[in-house]
Design a protein around this motif. Structure first.
Motif, mmCIF file in Angstrom:
data_model
loop_
_atom_site.group_PDB
_atom_site.id
_atom_site.type_symbol
_atom_site.label_atom_id
_atom_site.label_comp_id
_atom_site.label_asym_id
_atom_site.label_seq_id
_atom_site.Cartn_x
_atom_site.Cartn_y
_atom_site.Cartn_z
ATOM 1 N N ASP A 44 70.173 -17.455 -116.700
ATOM 2 C CA ASP A 44 70.641 -16.798 -117.914
ATOM 3 C C ASP A 44 70.144 -17.549 -119.148
ATOM 4 O O ASP A 44 69.492 -18.600 -119.040
ATOM 5 C CB ASP A 44 72.160 -16.624 -117.896
ATOM 6 C CG ASP A 44 72.937 -17.926 -118.009
ATOM 7 O OD1 ASP A 44 72.394 -18.931 -118.502
ATOM 8 O OD2 ASP A 44 74.111 -17.931 -117.599
ATOM 9 N N CYS A 45 70.463 -17.025 -120.325
ATOM 10 C CA CYS A 45 69.952 -17.591 -121.573
ATOM 11 C C CYS A 45 70.479 -18.989 -121.858
ATOM 12 O O CYS A 45 69.928 -19.699 -122.687
ATOM 13 C CB CYS A 45 70.261 -16.654 -122.738
ATOM 14 S SG CYS A 45 72.025 -16.308 -122.949
ATOM 15 N N ASN A 121 75.141 -7.955 -121.329
ATOM 16 C CA ASN A 121 75.991 -8.902 -122.031
ATOM 17 C C ASN A 121 75.391 -10.303 -121.882
ATOM 18 O O ASN A 121 74.687 -10.569 -120.916
ATOM 19 C CB ASN A 121 77.411 -8.875 -121.450
ATOM 20 C CG ASN A 121 78.420 -9.512 -122.373
ATOM 21 O OD1 ASN A 121 78.103 -9.976 -123.463
ATOM 22 N ND2 ASN A 121 79.671 -9.529 -121.941
ATOM 23 N N CYS A 122 75.709 -11.156 -122.809
ATOM 24 C CA CYS A 122 75.303 -12.554 -122.710
ATOM 25 C C CYS A 122 76.251 -13.250 -121.745
ATOM 26 O O CYS A 122 77.469 -13.148 -121.881
ATOM 27 C CB CYS A 122 75.366 -13.207 -124.085
ATOM 28 S SG CYS A 122 74.962 -14.960 -124.043
ATOM 29 N N PRO A 125 77.537 -17.315 -123.702
ATOM 30 C CA PRO A 125 77.613 -17.310 -125.177
ATOM 31 C C PRO A 125 77.884 -18.691 -125.767
ATOM 32 O O PRO A 125 77.450 -18.978 -126.873
ATOM 33 C CB PRO A 125 78.769 -16.343 -125.479
ATOM 34 C CG PRO A 125 79.573 -16.294 -124.225
ATOM 35 C CD PRO A 125 78.601 -16.535 -123.093
ATOM 36 N N CYS A 128 74.240 -20.456 -125.836
ATOM 37 C CA CYS A 128 73.067 -19.930 -126.532
ATOM 38 C C CYS A 128 73.324 -19.596 -127.998
ATOM 39 O O CYS A 128 72.515 -18.955 -128.641
ATOM 40 C CB CYS A 128 72.490 -18.726 -125.794
ATOM 41 S SG CYS A 128 73.497 -17.247 -125.856
ATOM 42 N N ILE A 130 75.945 -17.875 -129.559
ATOM 43 C CA ILE A 130 76.648 -16.671 -129.997
ATOM 44 C C ILE A 130 77.973 -17.114 -130.616
ATOM 45 O O ILE A 130 78.778 -17.771 -129.958
ATOM 46 C CB ILE A 130 76.940 -15.717 -128.804
ATOM 47 C CG1 ILE A 130 75.663 -15.341 -128.069
ATOM 48 C CG2 ILE A 130 77.715 -14.489 -129.266
ATOM 49 C CD1 ILE A 130 74.710 -14.493 -128.858
#
Length: 155
Positions: A44-45, A121-122, A125, A128, A130
């Motif tokens: 993921d991010c 969705n992230c 969060p 990263c 958000i």
């Protein structure tokens, strides 16, 4: 919806019908062209390695207008998939083409299977950048006096 839930519904169903969550029905001459297991390994991010695994049904609208998939036939396809692929009791994701191939969650409204829209969705969060959603307070609804104390988030 889990695979076991679909199998339970099919045990007593008279027909196999699907519709989109906006009410548009999948034509009754659809085919289930695939039943499988899809495993997604990704980062993921935020840099977290993740794995997702779903049971996958692919629906296809053919020009075979006389075709009607019966509940027992779909149960047989699922049983073969469980045996051949070692399929577990996974959440179901349905692929169906409208403008392009879409991926849907599966629900049931008591009569019809419902292709429910999915969203992105992230997943990280906090990693990263958000920002957390701020609490919004309508100033007109605040009471007078000591309604705003330090740490309450209102000021």
């Amino acid at each position: 919806m889990k695979l076991s839930q679909v199998k339970n519904i099919l045990q007593t169903a008279d027909a196999v019908d699907f519709q989109l969550d906006n009410g548009v029905k999948v034509p009754e001459h659809f085919h289930v062209t695939e039943v499988g297991v899809v495993t997604k390994n990704f980062i993921d991010c935020g840099g977290t390695v993740r794995t997702e695994k779903v049971a996958n049904f692919q629906l296809w609208k053919a020009n075979d207008f006389e075709h009607r998939l019966k509940p027992q036939k779909l149960l047989n396809i699922i049983a073969l998939s469980e045996k051949a692929l070692g399929m577990e009791d996974l959440d179901i994701e349905v692929e169906y083409q409208v403008e392009t191939i879409g991926k849907y969650d599966l629900g049931f409204n008591g009569k019809t299977f419902v292709l429910q829209s999915k969203t992105t969705n992230c997943l990280s969060p906090d990693k990263c950048g958000i920002p957390k959603e701020k609490i919004r307070i309508n100033l007109k609804e605040m009471q007078s006096g000591n309604a705003c104390t330090p740490g309450s988030g209102c000021c």
